[in-house]
Design a protein around this motif. Structure first.
Motif, PDB file in Angstrom:
ATOM      1  N   VAL A 113       0.862  -1.177   0.000  1.00  0.00           N
ATOM      2  CA  VAL A 113       0.000   0.000   0.000  1.00  0.00           C
ATOM      3  C   VAL A 113       0.902   1.232   0.000  1.00  0.00           C
ATOM      4  N   VAL A 114       0.485   2.263  -0.702  1.00  0.00           N
ATOM      5  CA  VAL A 114       1.213   3.533  -0.689  1.00  0.00           C
ATOM      6  C   VAL A 114       0.422   4.532   0.144  1.00  0.00           C
ATOM      7  N   ILE A 115       1.139   5.353   0.914  1.00  0.00           N
ATOM      8  CA  ILE A 115       0.470   6.420   1.650  1.00  0.00           C
ATOM      9  C   ILE A 115       1.241   7.715   1.471  1.00  0.00           C
ATOM     10  N   GLY A 116       0.491   8.801   1.467  1.00  0.00           N
ATOM     11  CA  GLY A 116       1.088  10.119   1.345  1.00  0.00           C
ATOM     12  C   GLY A 116       0.955  10.888   2.643  1.00  0.00           C
ATOM     13  N   LEU A 117       2.080  11.288   3.193  1.00  0.00           N
ATOM     14  CA  LEU A 117       2.076  12.204   4.335  1.00  0.00           C
ATOM     15  C   LEU A 117       2.047  13.598   3.716  1.00  0.00           C
ATOM     16  N   ILE A 118       0.843  14.109   3.524  1.00  0.00           N
ATOM     17  CA  ILE A 118       0.632  15.355   2.794  1.00  0.00           C
ATOM     18  C   ILE A 118       0.749  16.516   3.773  1.00  0.00           C
ATOM     19  N   MET A 119       1.667  17.420   3.497  1.00  0.00           N
ATOM     20  CA  MET A 119       1.940  18.552   4.384  1.00  0.00           C
ATOM     21  C   MET A 119       1.626  19.870   3.697  1.00  0.00           C
ATOM     22  N   LEU A 120       1.213  20.837   4.505  1.00  0.00           N
ATOM     23  CA  LEU A 120       1.013  22.210   4.044  1.00  0.00           C
ATOM     24  C   LEU A 120       1.244  23.133   5.233  1.00  0.00           C
ATOM     25  N   ASP A 121       2.238  23.990   5.130  1.00  0.00           N
ATOM     26  CA  ASP A 121       2.570  24.943   6.193  1.00  0.00           C
ATOM     27  C   ASP A 121       2.717  24.269   7.559  1.00  0.00           C
ATOM     28  N   LYS A 125     -11.577   5.599  11.907  1.00  0.00           N
ATOM     29  CA  LYS A 125     -10.183   5.814  12.305  1.00  0.00           C
ATOM     30  C   LYS A 125      -9.579   6.881  11.397  1.00  0.00           C
ATOM     31  N   TRP A 126      -8.696   7.677  11.960  1.00  0.00           N
ATOM     32  CA  TRP A 126      -7.996   8.693  11.184  1.00  0.00           C
ATOM     33  C   TRP A 126      -6.797   8.043  10.511  1.00  0.00           C
ATOM     34  N   GLU A 127      -6.559   8.422   9.255  1.00  0.00           N
ATOM     35  CA  GLU A 127      -5.499   7.796   8.466  1.00  0.00           C
ATOM     36  C   GLU A 127      -4.943   8.779   7.447  1.00  0.00           C
ATOM     37  N   PHE A 128      -3.894   8.327   6.773  1.00  0.00           N
ATOM     38  CA  PHE A 128      -3.305   9.089   5.674  1.00  0.00           C
ATOM     39  C   PHE A 128      -3.998   8.691   4.377  1.00  0.00           C
ATOM     40  N   SER A 129      -3.928   9.542   3.391  1.00  0.00           N
ATOM     41  CA  SER A 129      -4.465   9.201   2.075  1.00  0.00           C
ATOM     42  C   SER A 129      -3.509   8.232   1.388  1.00  0.00           C
ATOM     43  N   GLY A 130      -4.078   7.364   0.570  1.00  0.00           N
ATOM     44  CA  GLY A 130      -3.274   6.386  -0.148  1.00  0.00           C
ATOM     45  C   GLY A 130      -4.112   5.175  -0.479  1.00  0.00           C
ATOM     46  N   GLY A 131      -3.462   4.113  -0.917  1.00  0.00           N
ATOM     47  CA  GLY A 131      -4.212   2.919  -1.254  1.00  0.00           C
ATOM     48  C   GLY A 131      -3.356   1.852  -1.905  1.00  0.00           C
ATOM     49  N   LYS A 132      -4.061   0.899  -2.501  1.00  0.00           N
ATOM     50  CA  LYS A 132      -3.418  -0.277  -3.091  1.00  0.00           C
ATOM     51  C   LYS A 132      -2.630   0.065  -4.349  1.00  0.00           C
ATOM     52  N   VAL A 133      -1.604  -0.723  -4.570  1.00  0.00           N
ATOM     53  CA  VAL A 133      -0.795  -0.625  -5.785  1.00  0.00           C
ATOM     54  C   VAL A 133      -1.394  -1.589  -6.798  1.00  0.00           C
ATOM     55  N   HIS A 186       2.414  -3.698   3.847  1.00  0.00           N
ATOM     56  CA  HIS A 186       3.698  -2.997   3.704  1.00  0.00           C
ATOM     57  C   HIS A 186       3.361  -1.586   3.220  1.00  0.00           C
ATOM     58  N   LEU A 187       3.493  -0.618   4.111  1.00  0.00           N
ATOM     59  CA  LEU A 187       3.136   0.766   3.805  1.00  0.00           C
ATOM     60  C   LEU A 187       4.346   1.502   3.235  1.00  0.00           C
ATOM     61  N   GLN A 188       4.249   1.834   1.962  1.00  0.00           N
ATOM     62  CA  GLN A 188       5.299   2.602   1.291  1.00  0.00           C
ATOM     63  C   GLN A 188       4.989   4.073   1.568  1.00  0.00           C
ATOM     64  N   CYS A 189       5.793   4.717   2.400  1.00  0.00           N
ATOM     65  CA  CYS A 189       5.491   6.063   2.902  1.00  0.00           C
ATOM     66  C   CYS A 189       6.208   7.143   2.088  1.00  0.00           C
ATOM     67  N   PHE A 190       5.434   8.139   1.671  1.00  0.00           N
ATOM     68  CA  PHE A 190       5.970   9.257   0.893  1.00  0.00           C
ATOM     69  C   PHE A 190       5.602  10.575   1.560  1.00  0.00           C
ATOM     70  N   LEU A 191       6.517  11.521   1.519  1.00  0.00           N
ATOM     71  CA  LEU A 191       6.245  12.883   1.949  1.00  0.00           C
ATOM     72  C   LEU A 191       5.818  13.671   0.725  1.00  0.00           C
ATOM     73  N   CYS A 192       4.690  14.380   0.859  1.00  0.00           N
ATOM     74  CA  CYS A 192       4.122  15.115  -0.276  1.00  0.00           C
ATOM     75  C   CYS A 192       3.781  16.532   0.157  1.00  0.00           C
ATOM     76  N   GLN A 193       3.930  17.462  -0.747  1.00  0.00           N
ATOM     77  CA  GLN A 193       3.574  18.852  -0.496  1.00  0.00           C
ATOM     78  C   GLN A 193       2.230  19.133  -1.164  1.00  0.00           C
ATOM     79  N   ALA A 194       1.257  19.610  -0.383  1.00  0.00           N
ATOM     80  CA  ALA A 194      -0.052  19.966  -0.941  1.00  0.00           C
ATOM     81  C   ALA A 194       0.057  21.296  -1.677  1.00  0.00           C
ATOM     82  N   SER A 205       4.148   1.518 -10.565  1.00  0.00           N
ATOM     83  CA  SER A 205       5.229   1.737  -9.609  1.00  0.00           C
ATOM     84  C   SER A 205       4.579   2.310  -8.341  1.00  0.00           C
ATOM     85  N   TYR A 206       5.320   2.331  -7.247  1.00  0.00           N
ATOM     86  CA  TYR A 206       4.783   2.910  -6.019  1.00  0.00           C
ATOM     87  C   TYR A 206       4.433   4.384  -6.232  1.00  0.00           C
ATOM     88  N   GLU A 207       5.298   5.103  -6.926  1.00  0.00           N
ATOM     89  CA  GLU A 207       5.045   6.528  -7.153  1.00  0.00           C
ATOM     90  C   GLU A 207       3.809   6.737  -8.030  1.00  0.00           C
TER      91      GLU A 207
END
Length: 188
Positions: free
Chosen positions: A60-68, A86-94, A139-147, A99-101
């Motif tokens: 699974v891929v998840i985006g840690l989406i940040m803004l300010d 439950k509170w969660e990050f955005s993302g989902g199945k591959v 298996h959570l593939q974690c990415f940092l993302c800018q909103a 590719s993960y990206e």
């Protein structure tokens, strides 16, 4: 035939109480606190035999989406009470062939409306879910993302709502299992 069942059962005789205690420690370590003693006791029959369930794995891929300095989290809508509200990050199945990206960009567009550019891979986190028919190892593939902005478009069918929160504040919310560890590892 038992080989066609979704899970396989193996039985192990425990001849001494010490072996049960050892098995309990192994299960606790493999399945984190969610499995714990209650899960092992559920798996141990009155005859002292243990059923071990098949483990299915999923990427699974998840985006840690940040803004300010704020993190985007969403409140999940799900028929399974383990995951509902439950509170969660955005993302989902591959999907097959992605590719993960590519999967991340597609999932974040579907779930938030954001066109994410240049996500940064942070690492992999693992969570085991004990379901009635098998163990689900994610298996959570974690990415940092800018909103690009704070205008989130949510899918009503799978999300009650969303919030922009300080990462430390998110730890006080009812997070989906494994998400607190991801915040601590990658954002704090």
């Amino acid at each position: 035939r038992s080989s066609e069942r979704e899970f396989r059962e193996w039985t192990v005789d425990f001849e001494a109480r010490g072996l049960l205690a050892l098995a309990l420690e192994v299960v606790k370590g493999r399945r984190r606190a969610a499995a714990g003693e209650a899960e092992l006791r559920r798996m141990v029959g009155e005859n002292g035999k243990v059923m071990m369930m098949e483990t299915k794995e999923k990427d699974v891929v998840i985006g840690l989406i940040m803004l300010d300095g704020k993190l985007l989290i969403r409140q999940r809508k799900d028929i399974n009470p383990l995951w509902d509200k439950k509170w969660e990050f955005s993302g989902g199945k591959v999907e097959i062939g992605e590719s993960y990206e590519q999967a991340l960009i597609r999932e974040l567009k579907e779930e938030t409306g954001f066109n994410i550019i240049d996500p940064v891979f942070l690492g992999v986190s693992h969570v085991d879910w004990s379901l009635p028919e098998h163990i689900l190892r994610v298996h959570l593939q974690c990415f940092l993302c800018q909103a690009p902005d704070d205008q989130v478009t949510v899918e009503d069918r799978c999300c009650y709502g969303y919030a922009w929160v300080d990462p430390a504040e998110a730890l006080t919310m009812d997070l989906l299992e494994g998400n607190a560890e991801i915040i601590k590892e990658f954002l704090l």
